[in-house]
Design an enzyme around this catalytic site. Sequence first.
Site, PDB file in Angstrom:
ATOM      1  N   GLY A  37       0.896  -1.185   0.018  1.00 52.25           N
ATOM      2  CA  GLY A  37       0.081   0.153  -0.025  1.00 52.25           C
ATOM      3  C   GLY A  37       0.845   1.276  -0.115  1.00 52.25           C
ATOM      4  O   GLY A  37       0.508   2.339   0.554  1.00 52.25           O
ATOM      5  N   GLY A  51      -0.409   4.771  -1.220  1.00 54.05           N
ATOM      6  CA  GLY A  51      -1.659   5.410  -0.437  1.00 54.05           C
ATOM      7  C   GLY A  51      -1.223   6.533   0.557  1.00 54.05           C
ATOM      8  O   GLY A  51      -0.253   6.944   0.519  1.00 54.05           O
ATOM      9  N   GLN A  52      -2.279   7.112   1.154  1.00 57.00           N
ATOM     10  CA  GLN A  52      -1.898   8.237   2.136  1.00 57.00           C
ATOM     11  C   GLN A  52      -0.794   8.043   3.044  1.00 57.00           C
ATOM     12  O   GLN A  52       0.056   8.796   3.292  1.00 57.00           O
ATOM     13  CB  GLN A  52      -3.256   8.631   2.902  1.00 57.00           C
ATOM     14  N   ASP A  66       2.378  -1.664  -4.244  1.00 58.64           N
ATOM     15  CA  ASP A  66       0.924  -1.461  -4.290  1.00 58.64           C
ATOM     16  C   ASP A  66       0.150  -2.286  -5.370  1.00 58.64           C
ATOM     17  O   ASP A  66       0.961  -2.577  -6.428  1.00 58.64           O
ATOM     18  CB  ASP A  66       0.927   0.208  -4.479  1.00 58.64           C
ATOM     19  N   ILE A  67      -1.084  -2.042  -5.288  1.00 54.77           N
ATOM     20  CA  ILE A  67      -1.860  -2.645  -6.290  1.00 54.77           C
ATOM     21  C   ILE A  67      -1.824  -1.812  -7.676  1.00 54.77           C
ATOM     22  O   ILE A  67      -2.113  -2.162  -8.745  1.00 54.77           O
ATOM     23  CB  ILE A  67      -3.271  -2.933  -5.947  1.00 54.77           C
ATOM     24  N   ASP A  80      -0.564  -7.554  -5.598  1.00 53.20           N
ATOM     25  CA  ASP A  80      -1.714  -7.518  -5.342  1.00 53.20           C
ATOM     26  C   ASP A  80      -1.621  -8.400  -3.434  1.00 53.20           C
ATOM     27  O   ASP A  80      -1.444  -9.696  -3.826  1.00 53.20           O
ATOM     28  CB  ASP A  80      -2.651  -8.349  -6.041  1.00 53.20           C
ATOM     29  N   TYR A 139     -16.225  -1.187   7.968  1.00 59.46           N
ATOM     30  CA  TYR A 139     -14.737  -0.796   8.301  1.00 59.46           C
ATOM     31  C   TYR A 139     -14.290  -1.083   9.658  1.00 59.46           C
ATOM     32  O   TYR A 139     -13.270  -1.648  10.123  1.00 59.46           O
ATOM     33  CB  TYR A 139     -14.376   0.756   7.808  1.00 59.46           C
ATOM     34  N   LYS A 182     -11.770  -3.806  11.276  1.00 56.86           N
ATOM     35  CA  LYS A 182     -10.598  -3.277  12.194  1.00 56.86           C
ATOM     36  C   LYS A 182     -10.477  -3.877  13.482  1.00 56.86           C
ATOM     37  O   LYS A 182      -9.512  -4.388  14.132  1.00 56.86           O
ATOM     38  CB  LYS A 182     -10.595  -1.734  12.316  1.00 56.86           C
TER      39      LYS A 182
END
Length: 318
Positions: free
Chosen positions: A10, A13-14, A36-37, A54, A145, A149
């Site tokens: 990832g 990402g952010q 990352d994907i 992936d 979500y 988690k």
Amino acid sequence: MSVERILIIGAAGQIGSELTIALRKKFGADRVYATDIKMAEKDIVEGGPFQVLDVMNDKMLIHFIIRNKITQIYLLAAVLSGNAEKLPVQAWNINMESLLNVLEIARMVDKVKKIFWPSSIAVFGPTTQKLKTPQLTVMEPTTVYGIAKLAGERWCSYYHHKYGIDIRSLRYPGLISYKTEAGGGTTDYAVEIYYDAIAHGHYECFIEKDTYMPFMFMPDAIKATIALMDRKRSKLSIHSGYNLAGFSYCPEDFYNEIKKHIPDFTIEYKPDFRQAIADSWPDSIDDSVTKKDWGFTPECDISHMTSIMLSEMKKKLN
Ligand code: SER
């Protein structure tokens, strides 16, 4: 001391786009494998090893990990809260299977010694104490979500107790950053507001003006993550997710702060389905266990963060 070889899943990402840079500085660029994907930004792709990978493909993943002699894994790929509500079962599958793939690989591959996986304030729900939410408390999340988690935290704790895997996790508050766009979260209004303030001088906010949630500026979140990963294992008492307090703000706080820099800035409140998500999350977090176990305190408050966000966003938009 063994040489660390880090895998980031990832990295586009952010969190990943900033953590990759920080870890490359710490461990050396060639020892931090960004994946990352999708393609990442130039600095990630060119600043060290990068590969499209992936996490759902466990066979490819385990090959990659063995081939590159990976010792630490940071699993940052996830579908965030707002997006997850649109496709709940798919989001559950992605968020859970990715974690289970990584945990299973850590159990099977001896070289993998440490894992980081982000949890979130989303593990809490409407029945949780809203102010100064403690580390250990009622947890009845109402978003897919948050359910994932919370289940993920239980899996982390299970793999720790049953297989001795060293997995570390933080319950991140809303993260604010300028490098890579946030994607589909409830706290992401606090990123969008800066962008729209500069691009349009106006922001239509999907969260009510006085709804408080905890936030943290990305440089503090990166410091917290590295501090947790550096801490001696025997000092850590939590093997699910550590509370991370940051600072609590509502949309009106961001609006007022931005107005100090852009006096003509206007805002309109049009809450959507994400308001119910925000209402179910804590207003503020008690991080006393975190402070006791590894001593982290964030530095960047809203006024410092706003100056940086506005000047960096300006550069980006130019
Ligand atoms: N910031 C995330 C979201 O809003 C929660 O961890 O989805």
